[in-house]
Enzyme design. Structure first.
Site, PDB file in Angstrom:
ATOM      1  N   LEU A 278      -6.010  27.392  -0.047  1.00  0.00           N
ATOM      2  CA  LEU A 278      -5.219  28.386   0.674  1.00  0.00           C
ATOM      3  C   LEU A 278      -5.676  29.822   0.444  1.00  0.00           C
ATOM      4  O   LEU A 278      -5.018  30.764   0.882  1.00  0.00           O
ATOM      5  CB  LEU A 278      -3.745  28.250   0.288  1.00  0.00           C
ATOM      6  CG  LEU A 278      -3.149  26.862   0.561  1.00  0.00           C
ATOM      7  CD1 LEU A 278      -1.693  26.822   0.134  1.00  0.00           C
ATOM      8  CD2 LEU A 278      -3.286  26.492   2.032  1.00  0.00           C
ATOM      9  N   CYS A 279      -6.805  30.002  -0.244  1.00  0.00           N
ATOM     10  CA  CYS A 279      -7.336  31.348  -0.464  1.00  0.00           C
ATOM     11  C   CYS A 279      -8.072  31.850   0.768  1.00  0.00           C
ATOM     12  O   CYS A 279      -8.698  31.075   1.499  1.00  0.00           O
ATOM     13  CB  CYS A 279      -8.297  31.351  -1.658  1.00  0.00           C
ATOM     14  SG  CYS A 279      -7.468  31.358  -3.247  1.00  0.00           S
ATOM     15  N   HIS A 280      -8.011  33.152   0.974  1.00  0.00           N
ATOM     16  CA  HIS A 280      -8.724  33.767   2.084  1.00  0.00           C
ATOM     17  C   HIS A 280     -10.191  33.996   1.714  1.00  0.00           C
ATOM     18  O   HIS A 280     -10.521  34.186   0.540  1.00  0.00           O
ATOM     19  CB  HIS A 280      -8.089  35.112   2.445  1.00  0.00           C
ATOM     20  CG  HIS A 280      -6.674  35.005   2.894  1.00  0.00           C
ATOM     21  ND1 HIS A 280      -5.616  34.903   2.014  1.00  0.00           N
ATOM     22  CD2 HIS A 280      -6.135  34.977   4.140  1.00  0.00           C
ATOM     23  CE1 HIS A 280      -4.484  34.820   2.684  1.00  0.00           C
ATOM     24  NE2 HIS A 280      -4.764  34.870   3.986  1.00  0.00           N
TER      25      HIS A 280
ATOM     26  N   MET B 200      -7.612  35.347  -7.668  1.00  0.00           N
ATOM     27  CA  MET B 200      -8.168  33.991  -7.758  1.00  0.00           C
ATOM     28  C   MET B 200      -9.680  34.016  -7.919  1.00  0.00           C
ATOM     29  O   MET B 200     -10.258  33.141  -8.575  1.00  0.00           O
ATOM     30  CB  MET B 200      -7.776  33.164  -6.528  1.00  0.00           C
ATOM     31  CG  MET B 200      -6.281  32.879  -6.423  1.00  0.00           C
ATOM     32  SD  MET B 200      -5.552  32.208  -7.945  1.00  0.00           S
ATOM     33  CE  MET B 200      -6.510  30.729  -8.186  1.00  0.00           C
ATOM     34  N   GLU B 201     -10.332  35.018  -7.341  1.00  0.00           N
ATOM     35  CA  GLU B 201     -11.783  35.140  -7.500  1.00  0.00           C
ATOM     36  C   GLU B 201     -12.143  35.424  -8.960  1.00  0.00           C
ATOM     37  O   GLU B 201     -13.090  34.849  -9.507  1.00  0.00           O
ATOM     38  CB  GLU B 201     -12.322  36.232  -6.577  1.00  0.00           C
ATOM     39  CG  GLU B 201     -12.417  35.835  -5.107  1.00  0.00           C
ATOM     40  CD  GLU B 201     -11.090  35.670  -4.416  1.00  0.00           C
ATOM     41  OE1 GLU B 201     -11.043  35.034  -3.348  1.00  0.00           O
ATOM     42  OE2 GLU B 201     -10.063  36.181  -4.927  1.00  0.00           O
TER      43      GLU B 201
ATOM     44  N   ASP C 105     -21.192  22.949 -20.284  1.00  0.00           N
ATOM     45  CA  ASP C 105     -22.331  22.111 -19.916  1.00  0.00           C
ATOM     46  C   ASP C 105     -23.565  22.462 -20.742  1.00  0.00           C
ATOM     47  O   ASP C 105     -24.326  21.579 -21.149  1.00  0.00           O
ATOM     48  CB  ASP C 105     -22.633  22.285 -18.428  1.00  0.00           C
ATOM     49  CG  ASP C 105     -23.833  21.462 -17.979  1.00  0.00           C
ATOM     50  OD1 ASP C 105     -23.868  20.243 -18.265  1.00  0.00           O
ATOM     51  OD2 ASP C 105     -24.751  22.032 -17.358  1.00  0.00           O
TER      52      ASP C 105
END
Length: 346
Positions: A75-77, A111-112, A126
């Site tokens: 749902l992020c733009h 969110m980024e 990793d």
């Protein structure tokens, strides 16, 4: 309680319509840490892991993750990111991660920044799993955000120990500015190390001065944030970042020469309330006694509120000279800034 922004009145997931929102500069800063072993931390700091270039690889992965956030979080733009930065620090058994994201648009970049931290942390895992398969990525959290209807939001220090849901894509909730005294303990010796280096910011060179300063300050009893690495052209943003928790001390390295891109002194003067010219001159004099070209450094020192800010050159030798000048001065200087200190001549 305010309604969730990504759920409609029927309880279905939705993408928020941001077309009516104004374009403003949006900045978000997030953090996390990889809990591992002292052996792994030592190997990463020495760039001696079986998989080489651990930090450079994780930094690039974090930047790439931020750019692909809208593909990973449904749902992020899609955002036109103007800047993404991923920086690392160390404790005895932890690699800390801090990411900032910046854009100009109608919705935020929280969110980024969070995705950059998460992807960088997973990449670190990793890279180190051959030595420590039990490494754990912890505490991915939002530290601050700027821009939009709600302006400035900053995570309170006491919230650092609490698991709080991240703020996603400019939610419709009211937040209040947090007073500086709620963020930092004035009795705690806190320091930030800031590096001005376009190459290190882009991942094309390894910064060797910031870790030296951080280790030195830690040995003097400071709680150290950083090194924060910024390109020369964005050192003003770096200074704002370094000063946002009102630390006792900010030491920058790099960007003090005569090159057209060297902008650290100008950016520093813009935030200073008072200069401490004697400190800058003492650092230059110590350098020129061994290396005449040290006279070309334009570094300044002064006070931004109650934070002492000192520019050091970007060379290892210049940093050592700065440390030698500062070490016998810091206790008395910080005591004076805090309102104490003995003014008698001895």
């Amino acid at each position: 309680m305010s309604e969730l922004s990504h759920v409609d009145r029927e309880g279905r997931a939705r993408m928020v319509d941001v077309s009516a929102k104004s374009d403003t500069t949006r900045i978000a800063v997030a953090a996390g840490e990889l809990q591992t072993t002292a052996e792994v931390v030592a190997l990463v700091r020495a760039d001696d892991m079986p998989k080489a270039d651990v930090l450079s690889t994780a930094r690039i992965a974090g930047i790439a993750g931020a750019k692909k956030t809208s593909e990973l979080i449904p749902l992020c733009h899609q955002l036109a990111l103007s800047s993404v930065r991923v920086e690392f620090g160390f404790t005895e058994d932890t690699i800390t991660i801090e990411a900032s994201a910046k854009t100009k648009g109608p919705t935020g970049v929280e969110m980024e920044a969070l995705t950059a931290v998460a992807v960088a942390g997973l990449t670190l895992h990793d890279m180190v799993k051959a030595v420590d398969p039990a490494a754990t990525l912890n505490g991915v959290r939002l530290l601050s955000k700027e821009g939009g209807k709600h302006g400035h939001w900053e995570r309170a220090a006491e919230q650092e120990a609490v698991d709080i849901p991240a703020i996603a894509d400019e939610p419709e909730t009211e937040t209040e500015d947090i007073a500086p005294e709620e963020i930092s303990d004035p009795d705690q010796r806190s320091a930030v190390v800031l590096v001005a280096s376009t190459g290190a910011a882009c991942g094309t060179r390894v910064d060797t001065t910031g870790p030296v300063l951080a280790e030195w300050l830690g040995g003097l009893g400071f709680s150290v944030r950083g090194p924060l690495i910024y390109a020369d052209a964005e050192i003003d943003i770096g200074l704002a970042d370094a000063l946002r928790f009102e630390p006792s001390l900010v030491i920058s390295t790099g960007g003090t020469g005569a090159s057209p891109t060297d902008a650290t002194p100008e950016a520093t003067l813009a935030v200073l309330d008072r200069e401490l010219p004697g400190i800058a001159e003492a650092i230059r004099q110590r350098g020129t006694a061994k290396f005449p070209l040290a006279a070309l450094s334009r570094g300044v020192a002064g006070l931004a509120g109650r934070s002492v800010v000192v520019n050091l050159p970007g060379s290892p030798g210049g940093v050592k000279d700065g440390m030698a000048v500062l070490e016998p001065l810091l206790d008395h200087l910080l005591a004076q800034v805090a309102g104490g200190g003995n003014h008698d001549n001895k």
